[in-house]
Design an enzyme around this catalytic site. Structure first.
Site, short mmCIF file in Angstrom:
data_model
loop_
_atom_site.label_atom_id
_atom_site.label_comp_id
_atom_site.label_asym_id
_atom_site.label_seq_id
_atom_site.Cartn_x
_atom_site.Cartn_y
_atom_site.Cartn_z
CG PHE A 127 -18.76 7.36 22.02
CD1 PHE A 127 -17.94 6.58 22.45
CD2 PHE A 127 -17.83 9.06 23.06
CE1 PHE A 127 -16.32 6.50 22.37
CE2 PHE A 127 -16.52 8.83 23.41
CZ PHE A 127 -16.07 7.56 23.70
CB SER A 128 -24.50 6.32 19.98
OG SER A 128 -23.78 5.08 20.33
CB VAL A 129 -23.46 11.78 17.73
CG1 VAL A 129 -23.39 12.47 16.26
CG2 VAL A 129 -23.69 12.46 19.00
CE LYS B 240 -25.98 2.91 18.54
NZ LYS B 240 -24.53 3.16 18.79
#
Length: 421
Positions: free
Chosen positions: A139-141, A143
């Site tokens: 997921f937003s890791v 980013k």
């Protein structure tokens, strides 16, 4: 320790529509049979819902379109084993609750925990069916790797953080990004009309999920169904550069900017600049939108061991295998952090301990920085002690105070390791 009550730290697409926990007896019975019974099937429509998520997070290549990240040829870099973590390790979380390691793993629904210290792996735990070969959604890791690549292109002189976004992507003129700079996007300081409310199908993040190909659009939906069409529709609200506003679409815009600046697909940039240089064991992949755009805001799936290689490289000042993978000035800029904005989680009531820089969370008192994604994904970097931690999880909720438990674990582990050295 960051005190976090609710953290929108990942792709906010836990849209709980339809079947819930009572639908099946146990997550362990999912996807058994040829075909599985309907009530045990994990699909593109239910994969973000508990309990289906536990199987889905480890098998997304079976459910959704992907872009392969090639590990390239050659042997994997070694991950030598060191002395095991202290058997008596326990810590007290932000609420005052005391937990040992086993209780932490159970409470946090951890699928994989890897700890690197002093040049070696000192802990490697797999649960809930995960193995060293499993590619787990981060997921937003994701980013944070997007931000790291942006800083590397800035260091190369290929990207200018002070230029307007439209210098690289003119298609965004007239949108929220029309007068935003690349730096505004990097640091989540874009004034934009965007909400990330996980259980609200009318939230903007729901439309984002349809465009990214992460959820099937409902019947009658007439909005954009790919990211290149969707991102220019977002509207400005407020001023840029005034406060922290977490928006997953910002990271997708950043990925688009990187593709234009570097003249290469985002997946290729990640592979050649970060992934291949650390000597991974297995190909990774990104989820892809209907036009094949790698989802740079939350689509990375990777083994825990390869995630550790990347995290350990950062803890070593950007070096891996005797090679400077990430320029030291890039590491220094991220670790230095940014402005401690009042809306950033942990800075409530006027605190200044935390900042956000280039898609990384910085905790100034400890000198550490981290990455986070919904359902409990985390990377933790402590440059001073060379400590790197990877957590891949399937917490039933997308967001909540469980992130603060992870934070307390990281800081207590660092303290413990310093004490036994």
């Amino acid at each position: 320790m960051r005190s976090i009550d609710t953290r929108a730290s990942g792709l906010a697409v836990l849209l709980i529509w339809g079947v819930g926990f009572a639908a099946i007896a146990a997550a362990g019975e999912l996807m058994r049979g040829s075909p599985p019974p309907p009530e045990q099937q994990v699909t593109a429509g239910n994969w973000l819902e508990a309990p289906y998520h536990r199987w889905a997070f480890q098998h997304l290549e079976s459910l959704l379109p992907t872009v392969t990240v090639d590990r390239s040829e050659g042997p994997a870099s070694p991950l030598p084993a060191g002395a095991a973590e202290p058997s008596t390790f326990a810590f007290t979380d932000f609420s005052g609750r005391r937990r040992d390691l086993e209780q932490f793993l159970t409470d946090q629904h951890v699928d994989a925990l890897l700890v690197w210290h002093d040049g070696a792996v000192i802990a490697e735990h797999y649960r809930n069916g995960q193995t060293p070969r499993t590619r787990h959604i981060m997921f937003s890791v994701t980013k944070s790797f997007t931000g790291l690549l942006a800083e590397m292109l800035i260091e190369d002189g290929v990207l200018d953080a002070n230029r307007p976004v439209t210098h690289y992507v003119p298609e965004l003129a007239g949108s929220a990004y029309g007068d935003a700079t690349v730096r505004h996007v990097l640091d989540m300081e874009v004034g934009i009309d965007f909400t990330e409310i996980y259980d609200d199908p009318e939230s903007e993040i729901a439309r984002f999920a349809f465009a990214a190909g992460m959820r099937p659009a409902p019947a009658g939906f007439s909005g954009p169904l790919n990211l290149y069409a969707y991102l220019p529709t977002l509207k400005k609200h407020g001023e840029h550069g005034q406060d922290f506003h977490y928006v997953t679409a910002n990271s997708e815009v950043l990925g688009w900017v990187l593709e234009r600046a570097a003249g290469a697909p985002f997946g290729t940039l990640f592979a050649t600049r970060l992934f291949q240089p650390v000597g991974p064991e297995r190909d990774a992949f990104f989820l892809a939108d209907p036009h094949g755009k790698a989802v740079s805001g939350g689509g990375l799936a990777i083994t825990a061991r390869d995630a550790l290689r990347l995290t350990a490289m950062l803890a070593a000042g950007g070096r891996s295998g005797g090679r400077q993978v990430v320029p030291k000035p890039v590491i220094d800029r991220i670790a230095a952090g940014g402005t401690p904005r009042p809306s950033l989680w942990g800075n409530e009531d006027g605190g200044t301990d935390n900042s956000y820089r280039s898609q990384w969370y910085i905790h100034h008192p400890s000198g550490t920085y981290s990455a986070a994604g919904i359902h409990g994904q985390n990377l933790y970097v402590d440059p001073a002690s060379g400590l790197a931690v990877v957590i891949q999880s399937s917490y039933p909720e997308a967001d909540g105070a469980f992130f603060a438990v992870n934070d307390a674990f990281f800081l207590a582990l660092a303290d413990r390791l310093r004490a036994v050295q």
